[in-house]
Write a protein that holds these residues in place. Structure first.
Motif, PDB file in Angstrom:
ATOM      1  N   VAL A  73       0.852  -1.197   0.000  1.00  0.00           N
ATOM      2  CA  VAL A  73       0.000   0.000   0.000  1.00  0.00           C
ATOM      3  C   VAL A  73       0.883   1.240   0.000  1.00  0.00           C
ATOM      4  O   VAL A  73       2.070   1.179   0.335  1.00  0.00           O
ATOM      5  CB  VAL A  73      -0.969   0.050   1.210  1.00  0.00           C
ATOM      6  N   LYS A  74       0.296   2.357  -0.366  1.00  0.00           N
ATOM      7  CA  LYS A  74       1.056   3.599  -0.471  1.00  0.00           C
ATOM      8  C   LYS A  74       0.804   4.538   0.706  1.00  0.00           C
ATOM      9  O   LYS A  74       1.461   5.567   0.818  1.00  0.00           O
ATOM     10  CB  LYS A  74       0.697   4.306  -1.783  1.00  0.00           C
ATOM     11  N   ILE A  75      -0.156   4.188   1.553  1.00  0.00           N
ATOM     12  CA  ILE A  75      -0.498   5.057   2.680  1.00  0.00           C
ATOM     13  C   ILE A  75       0.194   4.558   3.947  1.00  0.00           C
ATOM     14  O   ILE A  75       0.532   3.374   4.051  1.00  0.00           O
ATOM     15  CB  ILE A  75      -2.025   5.139   2.896  1.00  0.00           C
ATOM     16  N   PRO A  76       0.438   5.450   4.914  1.00  0.00           N
ATOM     17  CA  PRO A  76       1.144   5.041   6.132  1.00  0.00           C
ATOM     18  C   PRO A  76       0.311   4.121   7.018  1.00  0.00           C
ATOM     19  O   PRO A  76      -0.924   4.178   7.026  1.00  0.00           O
ATOM     20  CB  PRO A  76       1.442   6.367   6.837  1.00  0.00           C
ATOM     21  N   VAL A  77       1.022   3.297   7.766  1.00  0.00           N
ATOM     22  CA  VAL A  77       0.405   2.306   8.655  1.00  0.00           C
ATOM     23  C   VAL A  77       0.886   2.538  10.079  1.00  0.00           C
ATOM     24  O   VAL A  77       2.090   2.677  10.324  1.00  0.00           O
ATOM     25  CB  VAL A  77       0.779   0.872   8.208  1.00  0.00           C
ATOM     26  N   GLN A  78      -0.063   2.589  11.009  1.00  0.00           N
ATOM     27  CA  GLN A  78       0.310   2.544  12.433  1.00  0.00           C
ATOM     28  C   GLN A  78      -0.031   1.150  12.939  1.00  0.00           C
ATOM     29  O   GLN A  78      -1.026   0.557  12.546  1.00  0.00           O
ATOM     30  CB  GLN A  78      -0.394   3.637  13.235  1.00  0.00           C
TER      31      GLN A  78
END
Length: 244
Positions: A73-78
């Motif tokens: 994926v291209k979005i950040p992950v917490q």
């Protein structure tokens, strides 16, 4: 305000629990990576990934799934779930986790949290899980004699800037978030707060958005999305709506 879809992973599958109880589990997908992509495609700007096996075991157990999500994926992950050692934090950050959520360790070894904040700054988040006002730990199986707000203030003193605040009595129940306790947490702590637990409607999101001036910067959505009660696209539209 950010709307952050939750992906709770247990035994490699995407599941939801009710109040953290393993015997009240619903499996929504055998493919958490595909779920991550679907939320990204619908407009999510962040993902909230929890390793439920890790939360109970005290160390992450689904890192391969987490790694694959981050790699595709291209979005950040917490990420949270069983993170209790510095080398685990380091490993997670090295594979691309944007923010690491610390929970139980904030109670049992607060000095580790302080060190982590000094080393990694705002990439360290503390998850504060409240059960009848007291802090719940170890996958919510236990509580300690400490008020959630008191823990938040202690963490602030140790360098924490952001918390994920969950009312465990509401989590997975679709009964609506605990607006008052979220308000008290944000206002009383002065920290950036991501609210979690119980959201069931767009109206709930509107009510949480009203707390933005108090410091509530985001909301995590789980069962509301998976059950179809709330559309992610509509939730984002409400959360990002400019006030008149």
């Amino acid at each position: 305000m950010l709307v952050i879809p939750a992906i709770d992973v247990r035994e490699g599958k995407c599941v939801r629990l009710v109040q953290g109880k393993l015997d009240e589990e619903t499996v929504y997908s055998d493919h958490p990576v595909a779920v991550a992509h679907s939320w990204q495609d619908l407009g999510a700007k962040w993902l909230h990934v929890v390793d439920l096996d890790g939360a109970f075991a005290g160390r992450p157990k689904n890192l391969e799934v987490v790694r694959e999500i981050i790699d595709t994926v291209k979005i950040p992950v917490q990420f949270g779930g069983g993170v209790r050692k510095l080398d685990t934090i380091e490993e997670l950050l090295s594979i691309g986790v944007a923010r690491v959520i610390l929970g139980t360790i904030a109670i049992i070894e607060p000095a580790l949290v302080e060190y982590a904040c000094k080393r990694w700054g705002d990439r360290i988040v503390v998850g504060i899980d409240s059960k009848d006002g007291l802090v719940a730990i170890e996958g919510w199986e236990a509580t300690v004699e400490k008020q959630a707000l008191d823990l938040a203030l202690e963490m602030k003193d140790r360098g924490v800037e952001r918390i994920v605040f969950t009312d465990t009595r509401r989590d997975g129940t679709l009964r609506g978030p605990n607006i008052e306790s979220t308000r008290k947490m944000a206002k009383g702590s002065g920290l950036k707060v991501i609210a979690s637990g119980g959201v069931s409607s767009l109206e709930d999101i509107k009510r949480l958005k009203e707390l933005e001036p108090e410091g509530v910067e985001g909301v995590i959505l789980g069962k509301a999305l998976y059950s179809g009660k709330v559309s992610l696209e509509e939730a984002i539209a409400v959360a990002e709506m400019e006030e008149n």
